[in-house]
Design a protein around this motif. Structure first.
Motif, mmCIF file in Angstrom:
data_model
loop_
_atom_site.group_PDB
_atom_site.id
_atom_site.type_symbol
_atom_site.label_atom_id
_atom_site.label_comp_id
_atom_site.label_asym_id
_atom_site.label_seq_id
_atom_site.Cartn_x
_atom_site.Cartn_y
_atom_site.Cartn_z
ATOM 1 N N ASN A 195 0.857 -1.181 0.000
ATOM 2 C CA ASN A 195 0.000 0.000 0.000
ATOM 3 C C ASN A 195 0.891 1.229 0.000
ATOM 4 O O ASN A 195 1.771 1.373 0.859
ATOM 5 C CB ASN A 195 -0.922 -0.005 1.227
ATOM 6 C CG ASN A 195 -1.869 1.179 1.228
ATOM 7 O OD1 ASN A 195 -1.534 2.253 1.709
ATOM 8 N ND2 ASN A 195 -3.060 0.968 0.684
ATOM 9 N N ARG A 249 0.261 4.462 0.646
ATOM 10 C CA ARG A 249 0.117 5.342 1.799
ATOM 11 C C ARG A 249 0.864 4.770 3.019
ATOM 12 O O ARG A 249 1.578 5.479 3.734
ATOM 13 C CB ARG A 249 -1.364 5.529 2.131
ATOM 14 C CG ARG A 249 -1.622 6.562 3.234
ATOM 15 C CD ARG A 249 -3.110 6.573 3.578
ATOM 16 N NE ARG A 249 -3.928 6.823 2.397
ATOM 17 C CZ ARG A 249 -4.201 8.049 1.936
ATOM 18 N NH1 ARG A 249 -3.728 9.113 2.567
ATOM 19 N NH2 ARG A 249 -4.953 8.185 0.862
ATOM 20 N N ALA A 266 1.301 14.082 1.619
ATOM 21 C CA ALA A 266 -0.140 13.976 1.369
ATOM 22 C C ALA A 266 -0.354 13.053 0.175
ATOM 23 O O ALA A 266 0.171 13.297 -0.914
ATOM 24 C CB ALA A 266 -0.734 15.354 1.092
ATOM 25 N N PRO A 280 -2.995 11.411 -2.445
ATOM 26 C CA PRO A 280 -4.351 11.586 -2.960
ATOM 27 C C PRO A 280 -5.214 10.376 -2.630
ATOM 28 O O PRO A 280 -4.742 9.228 -2.663
ATOM 29 C CB PRO A 280 -4.147 11.737 -4.469
ATOM 30 C CG PRO A 280 -2.733 12.184 -4.621
ATOM 31 C CD PRO A 280 -1.985 11.542 -3.500
ATOM 32 N N PRO A 281 -6.486 10.611 -2.297
ATOM 33 C CA PRO A 281 -7.364 9.473 -1.989
ATOM 34 C C PRO A 281 -7.756 8.707 -3.248
ATOM 35 O O PRO A 281 -7.675 9.218 -4.365
ATOM 36 C CB PRO A 281 -8.584 10.142 -1.348
ATOM 37 C CG PRO A 281 -8.616 11.512 -1.956
ATOM 38 C CD PRO A 281 -7.177 11.914 -2.168
ATOM 39 N N SER A 282 -8.188 7.489 -3.031
ATOM 40 C CA SER A 282 -8.750 6.649 -4.102
ATOM 41 C C SER A 282 -7.790 6.470 -5.269
ATOM 42 O O SER A 282 -8.145 6.660 -6.444
ATOM 43 C CB SER A 282 -10.079 7.239 -4.606
ATOM 44 O OG SER A 282 -10.998 7.387 -3.536
ATOM 45 N N HIS A 288 -0.238 0.908 -6.370
ATOM 46 C CA HIS A 288 0.303 0.753 -5.019
ATOM 47 C C HIS A 288 1.538 -0.134 -5.000
ATOM 48 O O HIS A 288 2.521 0.180 -4.313
ATOM 49 C CB HIS A 288 -0.772 0.177 -4.092
ATOM 50 C CG HIS A 288 -1.855 1.162 -3.747
ATOM 51 N ND1 HIS A 288 -1.730 2.083 -2.739
ATOM 52 C CD2 HIS A 288 -3.081 1.371 -4.296
ATOM 53 C CE1 HIS A 288 -2.837 2.821 -2.666
ATOM 54 N NE2 HIS A 288 -3.671 2.404 -3.600
#
Length: 380
Positions: free
Chosen positions: A251, A253, A274, A276-278, A284
């Motif tokens: 992942n 993040r 930061a 970005p979401p989604s 990944h």
């Protein structure tokens, strides 16, 4: 060799045996006549000698060609078979089935001779054998049978040997693909172990150094670092097990958060980026590997004081950039052994990867992966 599948030599032996049985059946009426009707020891000995020599020589030539041991001298063996088969009808009689012997050499023409020579020899045999049969006084039905039988026998012999060789080549290609797959799996395993253990062990060593530094000054900090070491060790064990199973999921993040935490613990300035979401699922794995390898290289190969991580996403793709000020203090020729593997991973994902020092004393790693996954090789 897969279990349950006969070896090539066994299959070749079966083909030779079946061919010998077929030829024996072709000459069986004539042998039957010699044993039970004529009952002449001289003729019977001559017949058995001729048939035995033809079958033995035929089986030998067929076996050698199935085993890809073709030699120019095999032409003389084919000529000997033809000479014996053409000599038996006038010597033993034409009315007792010995005319069938004229068909026997045809099955080896395309096996022993090259294709162009085999075509010419088959055409010549198709034309000359009926003429010879007429001169011997063989029945018209036998002559017609030989006219059609010679090209069919030549084609059948060629197809039999050709199919055997094709099957063997396919088996060899399949075995080579299996060996290649094993090699790819070993390479994947080595890369994953490098990515997982290289980062985890470096982080554990760093935490241990920090704990040693605060051993006599701050017991609470030492306990905290030991707790972190235990957690990292457990995570490393879990990651290694997942690598062995082949199901480890990365992942981005999580990797970037872990990277920033480890670098901060090493005394570097590194803000949590930061993300970005989604983000698409397919980005990944490769970009997470980039973050893991970059953290390992910063800790192992440089003495940077700060590290900046940025993540950007747009319609074209997702881009990760990692910059640190350790290029000037980086060991000469020390590029990190995992960068080449990262370049392969990013390229396979359809992205771009660059890594190298900048003109201002920084070292920059940049990787980008397109938003739309690239189909794997062989997929539609």
């Amino acid at each position: 060799m897969q279990p349950g599948i006969p070896r090539p030599t066994v299959i070749a032996a079966i083909l030779v045996g079946m061919t010998a049985l077929t030829l024996s059946g072709l000459l069986l009426p004539a042998l039957w006549y010699e044993v039970f009707h004529r009952r002449d020891a001289g003729y019977l000995l001559l017949a058995l000698t001729g048939v035995g020599a033809v079958l033995a020589l035929y089986a030998r030539l067929l076996w050698l060609n199935l085993m890809r041991r073709t030699a120019p001298g095999h032409r003389f063996g084919l000529a000997a078979i033809a000479l014996i088969c053409w000599a038996m009808p006038p010597l033993l009689g034409t009315g007792q089935g010995w005319g069938n012997a004229l068909l026997v050499p045809a099955g080896l023409i395309a096996v022993v001779l090259p294709v162009r020579e085999a075509i010419a020899a088959t055409a010549a045999a198709t034309a000359l054998t009926p003429v010879y049969a007429v001169l011997l006084g063989l029945p018209a039905l036998t002559v017609l049978y030989e006219v059609t039988g010679i090209p069919l026998a030549a084609f059948s012999g060629y197809v039999t040997v050709w199919l055997f060789h094709v099957v063997q080549e396919l088996r060899e290609a399949r075995a080579e693909l299996a060996r290649s797959a094993v090699g790819e799996e070993r390479l994947r395993f080595a890369r994953d172990l490098h990515d997982v253990l290289g980062h985890s062990l470096q982080a554990v060593a760093l935490r241990a150094e920090v704990a040693e530094r605060f051993l006599e000054r701050d017991d609470g900090r030492v306990r905290k670092e030991l707790t972190e070491i235990q957690t990292m060790a457990r995570d490393a064990v879990r990651d290694v097990r997942e690598v062995v199973r082949g199901y480890r999921a990365t992942n981005l993040r999580t990797e970037l958060d872990g990277m920033s935490a480890v670098l901060r613990a090493a005394g570097m300035r590194c803000e949590r980026p930061a993300v970005p979401p989604s983000l698409p699922a397919h980005v990944h794995e490769p970009l997470g590997r980039v973050a893991r390898e970059a953290a390992t290289n910063v800790l192992r190969h440089s003495s940077a004081t700060w590290c900046e991580i940025t993540v950007a996403a747009d319609a074209g793709g997702v881009r990760v950039e990692i910059v640190n000020d350790g290029a000037a203090r980086r060991s000469s020729g020390d590029a990190g052994s995992g960068l080449a593997g990262l370049a392969e991973r990013i390229t396979a994902a359809g992205g771009e990867f660059t890594a190298g020092p900048g003109g201002d004393g920084t070292f920059r790693v940049t990787a980008s992966v397109p938003m739309v996954p690239v189909p794997a090789e062989g997929e539609a």
